[in-house]
Design a protein around this motif. Structure first.
Motif, short mmCIF file in Angstrom:
data_model
loop_
_atom_site.label_atom_id
_atom_site.label_comp_id
_atom_site.label_asym_id
_atom_site.label_seq_id
_atom_site.Cartn_x
_atom_site.Cartn_y
_atom_site.Cartn_z
N ARG A 91 -5.27 87.04 -15.42
CA ARG A 91 -4.87 88.20 -16.23
C ARG A 91 -6.13 88.94 -16.68
NH1 ARG A 91 -2.58 86.70 -21.07
NH2 ARG A 91 -1.58 88.72 -21.26
N THR A 92 -6.17 90.23 -16.38
CA THR A 92 -7.37 91.01 -16.69
C THR A 92 -7.02 92.33 -17.39
OG1 THR A 92 -7.34 92.06 -14.50
CG2 THR A 92 -8.68 90.07 -14.75
N PHE A 93 -8.03 92.87 -18.05
CA PHE A 93 -7.99 94.24 -18.54
C PHE A 93 -9.30 94.88 -18.10
CE2 PHE A 93 -10.35 91.97 -21.70
CZ PHE A 93 -11.20 92.89 -22.31
N ALA A 94 -9.48 96.17 -18.34
CA ALA A 94 -10.67 96.84 -17.81
C ALA A 94 -11.28 97.79 -18.82
CB ALA A 94 -10.32 97.60 -16.53
N ILE A 95 -12.60 97.88 -18.76
CA ILE A 95 -13.33 98.96 -19.40
C ILE A 95 -13.73 99.92 -18.28
CG2 ILE A 95 -15.34 99.62 -20.77
CD1 ILE A 95 -13.34 97.90 -22.30
N ILE A 96 -13.28 101.16 -18.37
CA ILE A 96 -13.54 102.15 -17.33
C ILE A 96 -14.59 103.13 -17.83
CG2 ILE A 96 -12.55 103.94 -15.85
CD1 ILE A 96 -9.85 102.51 -16.13
N ALA A 97 -15.79 103.05 -17.26
CA ALA A 97 -16.89 103.94 -17.64
C ALA A 97 -16.82 105.19 -16.79
CB ALA A 97 -18.22 103.23 -17.45
N LEU A 98 -16.54 106.32 -17.42
CA LEU A 98 -16.30 107.59 -16.71
C LEU A 98 -17.37 108.61 -17.07
CD1 LEU A 98 -14.51 109.72 -15.17
CD2 LEU A 98 -13.24 109.98 -17.34
N ARG A 99 -17.96 109.23 -16.07
CA ARG A 99 -18.89 110.33 -16.33
C ARG A 99 -18.12 111.64 -16.31
NH1 ARG A 99 -24.57 111.92 -13.17
NH2 ARG A 99 -25.12 113.64 -14.59
N HIS A 100 -18.45 112.53 -17.22
CA HIS A 100 -17.76 113.82 -17.29
C HIS A 100 -17.88 114.57 -15.97
CE1 HIS A 100 -21.49 116.16 -17.43
NE2 HIS A 100 -21.95 115.25 -18.28
N ALA A 101 -16.96 115.50 -15.73
CA ALA A 101 -16.96 116.30 -14.52
C ALA A 101 -18.06 117.37 -14.58
CB ALA A 101 -15.59 116.95 -14.34
N LYS A 102 -18.17 118.16 -13.53
CA LYS A 102 -19.24 119.15 -13.40
C LYS A 102 -19.20 120.17 -14.54
CE LYS A 102 -22.56 121.48 -11.35
NZ LYS A 102 -23.93 120.95 -11.27
N ALA A 103 -20.31 120.27 -15.26
CA ALA A 103 -20.39 121.18 -16.41
C ALA A 103 -21.30 122.36 -16.10
CB ALA A 103 -20.93 120.43 -17.63
N THR A 104 -21.16 123.42 -16.89
CA THR A 104 -22.04 124.57 -16.78
C THR A 104 -23.48 124.14 -17.03
OG1 THR A 104 -20.28 126.02 -17.59
CG2 THR A 104 -22.54 126.87 -17.71
N PRO A 105 -24.42 124.49 -16.14
CA PRO A 105 -25.81 124.07 -16.33
C PRO A 105 -26.40 124.62 -17.62
CG PRO A 105 -25.45 124.93 -14.10
CD PRO A 105 -24.23 125.25 -14.90
N PRO A 106 -27.34 123.90 -18.23
CA PRO A 106 -27.95 124.36 -19.49
C PRO A 106 -28.57 125.75 -19.39
CG PRO A 106 -28.53 122.07 -19.06
CD PRO A 106 -27.83 122.58 -17.83
N TYR A 107 -29.18 126.06 -18.23
CA TYR A 107 -29.86 127.35 -18.10
C TYR A 107 -28.88 128.52 -17.99
CZ TYR A 107 -28.94 126.67 -13.08
OH TYR A 107 -28.33 126.46 -11.88
N GLN A 108 -27.59 128.21 -17.81
CA GLN A 108 -26.58 129.26 -17.74
C GLN A 108 -25.74 129.34 -19.02
OE1 GLN A 108 -24.21 128.67 -14.21
NE2 GLN A 108 -25.88 129.19 -12.82
N PHE A 109 -26.15 128.57 -20.04
CA PHE A 109 -25.34 128.50 -21.27
C PHE A 109 -26.26 128.70 -22.47
CE2 PHE A 109 -23.05 126.20 -24.66
CZ PHE A 109 -21.83 126.88 -24.59
N ALA A 110 -25.88 129.63 -23.34
CA ALA A 110 -26.74 130.00 -24.46
C ALA A 110 -26.47 129.20 -25.73
CB ALA A 110 -26.59 131.49 -24.77
N GLY A 111 -25.37 128.49 -25.80
CA GLY A 111 -25.00 127.78 -27.02
C GLY A 111 -25.57 126.38 -27.09
N ARG A 112 -25.00 125.58 -28.00
CA ARG A 112 -25.41 124.17 -28.14
C ARG A 112 -25.08 123.39 -26.88
NH1 ARG A 112 -23.27 120.60 -32.14
NH2 ARG A 112 -21.25 121.30 -31.35
N SER B 229 -16.61 103.76 -13.00
CA SER B 229 -16.67 102.34 -12.63
C SER B 229 -15.66 101.57 -13.46
CB SER B 229 -18.06 101.77 -12.85
OG SER B 229 -18.97 102.26 -11.90
N VAL B 230 -14.94 100.68 -12.81
CA VAL B 230 -13.94 99.84 -13.47
C VAL B 230 -14.52 98.44 -13.62
CG1 VAL B 230 -11.55 99.03 -13.44
CG2 VAL B 230 -12.14 101.19 -12.32
N LEU B 231 -14.72 98.02 -14.85
CA LEU B 231 -15.27 96.70 -15.14
C LEU B 231 -14.10 95.79 -15.56
CD1 LEU B 231 -18.30 97.91 -17.30
CD2 LEU B 231 -18.18 97.66 -14.82
N HIS B 232 -13.73 94.87 -14.69
CA HIS B 232 -12.57 94.01 -14.93
C HIS B 232 -12.98 92.78 -15.74
CE1 HIS B 232 -9.90 96.13 -12.09
NE2 HIS B 232 -10.99 96.33 -11.39
N LEU B 233 -12.25 92.53 -16.83
CA LEU B 233 -12.55 91.42 -17.74
C LEU B 233 -11.32 90.53 -17.90
CD1 LEU B 233 -14.26 93.56 -20.53
CD2 LEU B 233 -15.33 92.58 -18.50
#
Length: 308
Positions: free
Chosen positions: A141-162, A286-290
Protein backbone atom coordinates in the motif's frame (compact mmCIF):
# COMPACT_ATOMS: atom_id res chain seq x y z
CA UNK A 1 7.45 1.37 -35.43
CA UNK A 2 7.05 0.35 -31.80
CA UNK A 3 3.55 0.03 -30.35
CA UNK A 4 3.26 1.37 -26.81
CA UNK A 5 0.76 0.06 -24.26
CA UNK A 6 0.10 0.28 -20.54
CA UNK A 7 -1.54 -1.81 -17.87
CA UNK A 8 -1.30 -2.89 -14.26
CA UNK A 9 -1.12 -5.63 -11.71
CA UNK A 10 -4.51 -4.95 -10.12
CA UNK A 11 -4.63 -6.24 -6.56
CA UNK A 12 -6.88 -6.35 -3.52
CA UNK A 13 -6.82 -7.77 0.01
CA UNK A 14 -9.36 -10.46 0.87
CA UNK A 15 -9.37 -11.93 4.38
CA UNK A 16 -5.87 -10.61 4.93
CA UNK A 17 -4.44 -12.12 1.73
CA UNK A 18 -3.21 -10.23 -1.32
CA UNK A 19 -4.93 -11.34 -4.50
CA UNK A 20 -4.00 -10.39 -8.08
CA UNK A 21 -6.43 -9.98 -10.97
CA UNK A 22 -5.91 -11.92 -14.20
CA UNK A 23 -8.19 -11.72 -17.23
CA UNK A 24 -9.27 -14.53 -19.53
CA UNK A 25 -9.26 -13.08 -23.04
CA UNK A 26 -11.72 -14.57 -25.51
CA UNK A 27 -10.15 -13.60 -28.83
CA UNK A 28 -6.59 -14.47 -27.82
CA UNK A 29 -7.55 -17.55 -25.80
CA UNK A 30 -5.07 -16.66 -23.10
CA UNK A 31 -4.76 -15.49 -19.52
CA UNK A 32 -3.21 -12.06 -19.22
CA UNK A 33 -2.89 -8.87 -17.21
CA UNK A 34 -5.23 -5.98 -18.04
CA UNK A 35 -3.52 -3.64 -20.51
CA UNK A 36 -4.02 -1.90 -23.83
CA UNK A 37 -2.51 0.31 -26.51
CA UNK A 38 -1.99 4.03 -26.07
CA UNK A 39 -4.57 6.09 -27.93
CA UNK A 40 -3.42 9.21 -29.83
CA UNK A 41 -2.73 12.05 -27.41
CA UNK A 42 -2.77 9.81 -24.33
CA UNK A 43 -0.06 9.44 -21.72
CA UNK A 44 0.98 6.03 -20.40
CA UNK A 45 -0.61 6.50 -16.93
CA UNK A 46 -3.82 7.70 -18.57
CA UNK A 47 -3.85 4.64 -20.83
CA UNK A 48 -3.31 2.23 -17.95
CA UNK A 49 -6.26 3.57 -15.97
CA UNK A 50 -8.54 3.70 -19.03
CA UNK A 51 -7.70 0.19 -20.20
CA UNK A 52 -8.24 -1.32 -16.76
CA UNK A 53 -11.63 0.36 -16.59
CA UNK A 54 -12.61 -0.84 -20.06
CA UNK A 55 -11.44 -4.42 -19.59
CA UNK A 56 -12.42 -5.01 -15.97
CA UNK A 57 -14.95 -2.32 -15.06
CA UNK A 58 -12.70 -1.28 -12.17
CA UNK A 59 -11.74 2.30 -11.35
CA UNK A 60 -8.21 2.22 -9.94
CA UNK A 61 -5.41 4.53 -8.83
CA UNK A 62 -1.90 3.81 -10.02
CA UNK A 63 0.70 2.93 -7.43
CA UNK A 64 4.29 1.76 -7.80
CA UNK A 65 5.65 1.35 -11.36
CA UNK A 66 6.61 -2.26 -12.06
CA UNK A 67 8.67 -1.80 -15.20
CA UNK A 68 7.96 -2.85 -18.75
CA UNK A 69 7.94 -5.78 -21.13
CA UNK A 70 9.14 -5.80 -24.73
CA UNK A 71 8.22 -8.38 -27.36
CA UNK A 72 7.53 -8.89 -31.05
CA UNK A 73 3.90 -9.24 -32.08
CA UNK A 74 2.72 -11.79 -34.70
CA UNK A 75 2.67 -9.01 -37.31
CA UNK A 76 6.36 -8.36 -36.73
CA UNK A 77 5.99 -5.05 -34.91
CA UNK A 78 7.67 -4.44 -31.57
CA UNK A 79 5.48 -3.79 -28.53
CA UNK A 80 6.44 -2.15 -25.22
CA UNK A 81 4.05 -2.39 -22.27
CA UNK A 82 4.48 -0.30 -19.12
CA UNK A 83 2.98 -1.63 -15.88
CA UNK A 84 2.04 -0.27 -12.47
CA UNK A 85 0.62 -1.79 -9.31
CA UNK A 86 -2.98 -0.65 -8.81
CA UNK A 87 -5.15 -1.39 -5.81
CA UNK A 88 -8.81 -2.23 -6.35
CA UNK A 89 -10.61 -0.98 -3.26
CA UNK A 90 -13.72 -2.66 -1.91
CA UNK A 91 -15.78 0.24 -3.26
CA UNK A 92 -14.23 -0.17 -6.70
CA UNK A 93 -15.00 -3.89 -6.72
CA UNK A 94 -18.60 -3.29 -5.63
CA UNK A 95 -18.97 -0.62 -8.34
CA UNK A 96 -17.44 -2.71 -11.12
CA UNK A 97 -19.39 -2.63 -14.37
CA UNK A 98 -17.73 -5.74 -15.82
CA UNK A 99 -19.72 -8.02 -18.08
CA UNK A 100 -18.23 -10.96 -20.02
CA UNK A 101 -17.76 -10.03 -23.66
CA UNK A 102 -15.94 -10.73 -26.90
CA UNK A 103 -12.71 -9.24 -25.53
CA UNK A 104 -12.65 -10.47 -21.91
CA UNK A 105 -14.54 -13.64 -21.00
CA UNK A 106 -13.84 -13.69 -17.25
CA UNK A 107 -11.96 -12.13 -14.36
CA UNK A 108 -10.15 -14.20 -11.75
CA UNK A 109 -8.55 -13.18 -8.44
CA UNK A 110 -5.56 -15.36 -7.54
CA UNK A 111 -2.68 -15.36 -5.08
CA UNK A 112 0.60 -14.03 -6.43
CA UNK A 113 1.97 -17.56 -6.79
CA UNK A 114 -1.11 -18.93 -8.52
CA UNK A 115 -1.34 -15.91 -10.80
CA UNK A 116 2.22 -16.46 -11.97
CA UNK A 117 1.33 -20.04 -12.79
CA UNK A 118 -1.93 -19.18 -14.54
CA UNK A 119 -0.62 -16.45 -16.83
CA UNK A 120 0.00 -17.58 -20.38
CA UNK A 121 3.09 -15.45 -20.95
CA UNK A 122 6.29 -15.59 -18.92
CA UNK A 123 6.77 -11.84 -19.38
CA UNK A 124 3.50 -11.21 -17.52
CA UNK A 125 4.51 -13.58 -14.74
CA UNK A 126 7.78 -11.67 -14.30
CA UNK A 127 5.82 -8.44 -13.74
CA UNK A 128 3.66 -10.17 -11.11
CA UNK A 129 6.81 -11.52 -9.45
CA UNK A 130 8.08 -7.93 -9.13
CA UNK A 131 4.82 -7.03 -7.46
CA UNK A 132 5.26 -10.03 -5.19
CA UNK A 133 8.53 -8.53 -3.97
CA UNK A 134 6.60 -5.48 -2.75
CA UNK A 135 4.21 -7.80 -0.92
CA UNK A 136 7.12 -9.64 0.68
CA UNK A 137 8.68 -6.33 1.77
CA UNK A 138 5.43 -5.12 3.31
CA UNK A 139 5.19 -2.02 1.10
CA UNK A 140 2.20 -2.93 -1.04
CA UNK A 141 0.00 0.00 0.00
CA UNK A 142 1.50 3.30 -1.10
CA UNK A 143 0.83 7.00 -1.36
CA UNK A 144 2.82 9.58 -3.31
CA UNK A 145 4.41 12.98 -3.10
CA UNK A 146 4.21 14.48 -6.59
CA UNK A 147 6.82 17.19 -7.21
CA UNK A 148 5.50 19.38 -10.05
CA UNK A 149 7.30 22.22 -11.81
CA UNK A 150 5.10 25.07 -13.00
CA UNK A 151 4.29 25.32 -16.71
CA UNK A 152 5.92 27.75 -19.15
CA UNK A 153 5.81 31.30 -17.75
CA UNK A 154 6.38 34.72 -19.28
CA UNK A 155 10.16 35.37 -19.25
CA UNK A 156 11.40 37.96 -16.72
CA UNK A 157 12.70 40.24 -19.48
CA UNK A 158 9.19 40.45 -20.95
CA UNK A 159 7.47 41.25 -17.65
CA UNK A 160 7.69 44.55 -15.79
CA UNK A 161 6.08 43.53 -12.49
CA UNK A 162 7.18 41.41 -9.53
CA UNK A 163 8.70 38.05 -10.38
CA UNK A 164 6.02 36.33 -8.29
CA UNK A 165 3.34 37.87 -10.53
CA UNK A 166 4.70 36.51 -13.82
CA UNK A 167 1.84 34.60 -15.51
CA UNK A 168 1.87 31.54 -17.71
CA UNK A 169 2.20 31.99 -21.45
CA UNK A 170 -0.39 30.57 -23.86
CA UNK A 171 1.85 27.54 -24.18
CA UNK A 172 2.01 27.28 -20.40
CA UNK A 173 -1.77 27.42 -20.05
CA UNK A 174 -1.98 24.57 -22.55
CA UNK A 175 0.62 22.57 -20.62
CA UNK A 176 -1.33 23.06 -17.39
CA UNK A 177 -4.34 21.43 -19.04
CA UNK A 178 -2.35 18.69 -20.76
CA UNK A 179 -0.86 17.28 -17.54
CA UNK A 180 -4.26 16.82 -15.89
CA UNK A 181 -4.95 13.27 -17.21
CA UNK A 182 -1.56 12.00 -16.04
CA UNK A 183 -1.99 13.52 -12.59
CA UNK A 184 -5.50 12.07 -12.34
CA UNK A 185 -4.09 8.56 -12.73
CA UNK A 186 -2.46 8.93 -9.29
CA UNK A 187 -5.58 10.42 -7.61
CA UNK A 188 -4.05 13.21 -5.51
CA UNK A 189 -6.14 14.29 -2.55
CA UNK A 190 -4.20 17.46 -1.67
CA UNK A 191 -2.54 20.28 -3.63
CA UNK A 192 0.11 22.55 -2.13
CA UNK A 193 1.45 25.31 -4.36
CA UNK A 194 3.96 28.11 -4.27
CA UNK A 195 2.31 31.51 -3.95
CA UNK A 196 3.78 32.59 -7.32
CA UNK A 197 1.12 33.19 -9.95
CA UNK A 198 2.73 30.79 -12.44
CA UNK A 199 2.39 27.94 -9.94
CA UNK A 200 -1.17 28.81 -8.95
CA UNK A 201 -2.18 28.89 -12.62
CA UNK A 202 -0.50 25.54 -13.25
CA UNK A 203 -2.58 23.68 -10.65
CA UNK A 204 -5.82 25.51 -11.39
CA UNK A 205 -7.24 23.17 -14.10
CA UNK A 206 -6.50 20.10 -12.00
CA UNK A 207 -7.83 21.65 -8.79
CA UNK A 208 -11.07 22.69 -10.47
CA UNK A 209 -11.64 19.23 -11.92
CA UNK A 210 -11.19 17.53 -8.54
CA UNK A 211 -12.84 20.36 -6.61
CA UNK A 212 -9.78 20.73 -4.42
CA UNK A 213 -8.80 24.06 -2.87
CA UNK A 214 -5.01 24.40 -3.25
CA UNK A 215 -3.00 25.32 -0.18
CA UNK A 216 -1.01 28.41 -1.23
CA UNK A 217 2.25 28.99 0.64
CA UNK A 218 5.39 31.10 0.43
CA UNK A 219 7.37 28.28 2.04
CA UNK A 220 8.10 26.62 -1.32
CA UNK A 221 8.22 29.80 -3.44
CA UNK A 222 11.27 30.86 -5.41
CA UNK A 223 11.36 34.27 -3.74
CA UNK A 224 11.54 32.66 -0.30
CA UNK A 225 14.14 30.18 -1.52
CA UNK A 226 16.35 32.97 -2.82
CA UNK A 227 16.08 35.17 0.28
CA UNK A 228 16.57 32.28 2.69
CA UNK A 229 13.08 32.24 4.24
CA UNK A 230 11.72 29.08 2.58
CA UNK A 231 10.78 26.08 4.72
CA UNK A 232 10.61 23.09 2.40
CA UNK A 233 11.28 20.68 5.27
CA UNK A 234 8.15 21.71 7.18
CA UNK A 235 5.93 21.40 4.09
CA UNK A 236 7.31 18.02 3.05
CA UNK A 237 7.38 16.63 6.57
CA UNK A 238 3.71 17.39 7.09
CA UNK A 239 2.73 15.76 3.80
CA UNK A 240 4.71 12.60 4.58
CA UNK A 241 3.12 12.35 8.02
CA UNK A 242 -0.38 12.71 6.54
CA UNK A 243 0.24 9.74 4.20
CA UNK A 244 -2.03 11.21 1.53
CA UNK A 245 -1.06 11.60 -2.11
CA UNK A 246 -0.20 15.27 -2.60
CA UNK A 247 0.92 17.51 -5.45
CA UNK A 248 3.60 20.04 -4.50
CA UNK A 249 3.90 22.67 -7.25
CA UNK A 250 7.06 24.73 -7.13
CA UNK A 251 10.04 26.07 -9.11
CA UNK A 252 13.15 24.71 -10.78
CA UNK A 253 15.57 25.77 -8.02
CA UNK A 254 13.27 24.51 -5.23
CA UNK A 255 12.28 21.10 -6.59
CA UNK A 256 15.63 19.38 -5.82
CA UNK A 257 15.16 20.45 -2.19
CA UNK A 258 11.63 19.01 -2.17
CA UNK A 259 12.89 15.65 -3.44
CA UNK A 260 15.81 15.73 -1.00
CA UNK A 261 13.51 16.41 1.94
CA UNK A 262 11.23 13.52 0.97
CA UNK A 263 14.30 11.29 0.94
CA UNK A 264 15.44 12.53 4.35
CA UNK A 265 11.97 12.19 5.87
CA UNK A 266 11.73 8.57 4.73
CA UNK A 267 15.28 7.43 5.42
CA UNK A 268 16.15 7.02 1.74
CA UNK A 269 19.83 6.64 0.89
CA UNK A 270 21.26 9.20 -1.57
CA UNK A 271 21.13 8.05 -5.20
CA UNK A 272 21.43 9.46 -8.69
CA UNK A 273 17.72 8.90 -9.24
CA UNK A 274 16.97 11.45 -6.53
CA UNK A 275 18.83 14.26 -8.27
CA UNK A 276 17.23 13.40 -11.60
CA UNK A 277 13.78 13.43 -10.00
CA UNK A 278 14.25 17.06 -8.98
CA UNK A 279 15.67 18.19 -12.33
CA UNK A 280 12.41 18.81 -14.17
CA UNK A 281 11.43 20.73 -17.30
CA UNK A 282 8.47 23.09 -17.14
CA UNK A 283 5.21 21.18 -16.51
CA UNK A 284 7.19 18.05 -15.68
CA UNK A 285 6.57 16.10 -12.49
CA UNK A 286 8.12 13.28 -10.48
CA UNK A 287 6.03 10.82 -8.48
CA UNK A 288 7.75 9.66 -5.29
CA UNK A 289 5.98 6.52 -4.06
CA UNK A 290 6.04 5.92 -0.28
CA UNK A 291 4.76 3.08 1.88
CA UNK A 292 1.55 3.77 3.80
CA UNK A 293 2.36 1.19 6.46
CA UNK A 294 6.12 1.82 6.63
CA UNK A 295 6.74 5.44 5.53
CA UNK A 296 10.19 5.40 7.14
CA UNK A 297 11.33 2.52 4.93
CA UNK A 298 12.46 4.81 2.13
CA UNK A 299 11.12 5.85 -1.24
CA UNK A 300 9.68 2.70 -2.81
CA UNK A 301 9.93 3.97 -6.40
CA UNK A 302 10.32 7.14 -8.45
CA UNK A 303 8.87 7.90 -11.86
CA UNK A 304 9.09 11.11 -13.88
CA UNK A 305 6.68 12.41 -16.52
CA UNK A 306 7.23 15.30 -18.91
CA UNK A 307 4.84 17.02 -21.35
CA UNK A 308 4.55 15.38 -24.75
Amino acid sequence: MTVFAAGAVVWRIVEGKVLVLVIHRSAHRDVSLPKGKVDPGETLPQTAVREISEETGLAVTLGVPLGMTNYTMPNGREKTVHYWAAEATDDAVRSSTFLPGDEVAALEWLSVRKACGALTYERDAEIVERFGMLVDDGVTRTFAIIALRHAKATPPYQFAGRDADRPLTERGLGEAKSIVPSLLAFSPEKIVTSSAKRCRQTVEPFAKLLRLEPKVTDRISQDAYEDGTSDVRAVVGKRVRKRVTTVLCSHGPVLPDIVREVALATGTAPAATLSRAGDLPVAGFSVLHLSVDRPGSGIVAIETHVPQ
